[in-house]
Write a protein that holds these residues in place. Sequence first.
Motif, mmCIF file in Angstrom:
data_model
loop_
_atom_site.group_PDB
_atom_site.id
_atom_site.type_symbol
_atom_site.label_atom_id
_atom_site.label_comp_id
_atom_site.label_asym_id
_atom_site.label_seq_id
_atom_site.Cartn_x
_atom_site.Cartn_y
_atom_site.Cartn_z
ATOM 1 N N MET A 34 0.666 21.925 -23.533
ATOM 2 C CA MET A 34 0.356 20.995 -22.444
ATOM 3 C C MET A 34 -0.196 21.764 -21.258
ATOM 4 S SD MET A 34 1.611 17.938 -23.420
ATOM 5 C CE MET A 34 1.891 17.104 -21.860
ATOM 6 N N GLY A 35 -0.692 21.018 -20.293
ATOM 7 C CA GLY A 35 -1.196 21.703 -19.113
ATOM 8 C C GLY A 35 -1.380 20.779 -17.927
ATOM 9 N N TRP A 36 -1.578 21.408 -16.773
ATOM 10 C CA TRP A 36 -1.895 20.701 -15.535
ATOM 11 C C TRP A 36 -3.284 21.120 -15.065
ATOM 12 C CZ3 TRP A 36 0.957 16.862 -13.429
ATOM 13 C CH2 TRP A 36 2.294 16.751 -13.816
ATOM 14 N N PHE A 37 -4.009 20.151 -14.580
ATOM 15 C CA PHE A 37 -5.327 20.365 -14.004
ATOM 16 C C PHE A 37 -5.358 19.655 -12.657
ATOM 17 C CE2 PHE A 37 -7.692 21.959 -17.757
ATOM 18 C CZ PHE A 37 -6.723 21.774 -18.717
ATOM 19 N N ARG A 38 -6.366 19.977 -11.850
ATOM 20 C CA ARG A 38 -6.494 19.280 -10.577
ATOM 21 C C ARG A 38 -7.958 19.117 -10.209
ATOM 22 N NH1 ARG A 38 -4.174 23.961 -6.416
ATOM 23 N NH2 ARG A 38 -5.967 25.385 -6.567
ATOM 24 N N GLN A 39 -8.197 18.109 -9.380
ATOM 25 C CA GLN A 39 -9.554 17.872 -8.900
ATOM 26 C C GLN A 39 -9.499 17.540 -7.418
ATOM 27 O OE1 GLN A 39 -11.809 14.855 -11.024
ATOM 28 N NE2 GLN A 39 -13.727 15.741 -10.320
ATOM 29 N N CYS A 96 -2.035 15.617 -15.770
ATOM 30 C CA CYS A 96 -1.323 16.161 -16.917
ATOM 31 C C CYS A 96 -2.201 15.956 -18.154
ATOM 32 C CB CYS A 96 -0.007 15.397 -17.052
ATOM 33 S SG CYS A 96 0.931 15.725 -18.545
ATOM 34 N N ALA A 97 -2.256 16.955 -19.020
ATOM 35 C CA ALA A 97 -3.099 16.850 -20.207
ATOM 36 C C ALA A 97 -2.362 17.329 -21.448
ATOM 37 C CB ALA A 97 -4.373 17.656 -20.026
ATOM 38 N N VAL A 98 -2.703 16.727 -22.568
ATOM 39 C CA VAL A 98 -2.072 17.031 -23.852
ATOM 40 C C VAL A 98 -3.014 17.877 -24.704
ATOM 41 C CG1 VAL A 98 -1.059 16.017 -25.927
ATOM 42 C CG2 VAL A 98 -0.877 14.815 -23.747
ATOM 43 N N ALA A 105 -8.502 21.080 -22.260
ATOM 44 C CA ALA A 105 -7.674 20.022 -22.821
ATOM 45 C C ALA A 105 -8.453 19.276 -23.897
ATOM 46 C CB ALA A 105 -7.249 19.048 -21.726
ATOM 47 N N PHE A 106 -7.802 19.112 -25.052
ATOM 48 C CA PHE A 106 -8.440 18.431 -26.168
ATOM 49 C C PHE A 106 -7.812 17.070 -26.448
ATOM 50 C CE2 PHE A 106 -11.315 21.628 -27.848
ATOM 51 C CZ PHE A 106 -10.852 22.786 -27.240
ATOM 52 N N GLY A 107 -6.727 16.757 -25.752
ATOM 53 C CA GLY A 107 -6.040 15.493 -25.975
ATOM 54 C C GLY A 107 -6.235 14.544 -24.810
ATOM 55 N N SER A 108 -5.283 13.651 -24.642
ATOM 56 C CA SER A 108 -5.391 12.621 -23.618
ATOM 57 C C SER A 108 -4.980 13.130 -22.237
ATOM 58 C CB SER A 108 -4.528 11.417 -24.012
ATOM 59 O OG SER A 108 -3.210 11.821 -24.277
ATOM 60 N N TRP A 109 -5.454 12.403 -21.230
ATOM 61 C CA TRP A 109 -5.185 12.721 -19.829
ATOM 62 C C TRP A 109 -4.345 11.611 -19.209
ATOM 63 C CZ3 TRP A 109 -7.198 17.117 -17.410
ATOM 64 C CH2 TRP A 109 -8.183 17.814 -18.106
ATOM 65 N N GLY A 110 -3.580 11.982 -18.185
ATOM 66 C CA GLY A 110 -2.909 10.980 -17.390
ATOM 67 C C GLY A 110 -3.864 10.419 -16.346
#
Length: 119
Positions: A34-39, A96-98, A105-110
């Motif tokens: 999993m991971g966290w990203f920001r914009q 948050c990303a899966v 991230a290759f999965g879904s995003w929050g």
Amino acid sequence: QVQPVESGGGLVQAGGSLRLSCTASGGTFSGYAMGWFRQAPGKEREFVAGITWSGAVRYYADSVKGRFTISRDNAKNTMALDMNSLKPEDTAVYYCAVDVRGRVAFGSWGQGTQATVSS
């Protein structure tokens, strides 16, 4: 498909702390890194922190290293980001990303949660 849901954003003064949480909707985070990203406004989305499925490996963007801590609780199907010594430049929508591999991230995003740091 599991859908991450973020919470915990808010407004804080520089030097303060926030804790972001990510929970699973419609599935589990089982087996996924999993991971966290920001914009930030006017900027592209960027990687912040990642964690493997077991939690044994955690890694960070240089800009947050030593200030942010990523963690997960697989029994509760949750992930968190503890943010300390916050700076105005940390102001952003955090996602948050899966299924994060490296810094992608290759999965879904929050849907994201806003964190605002005032100077």
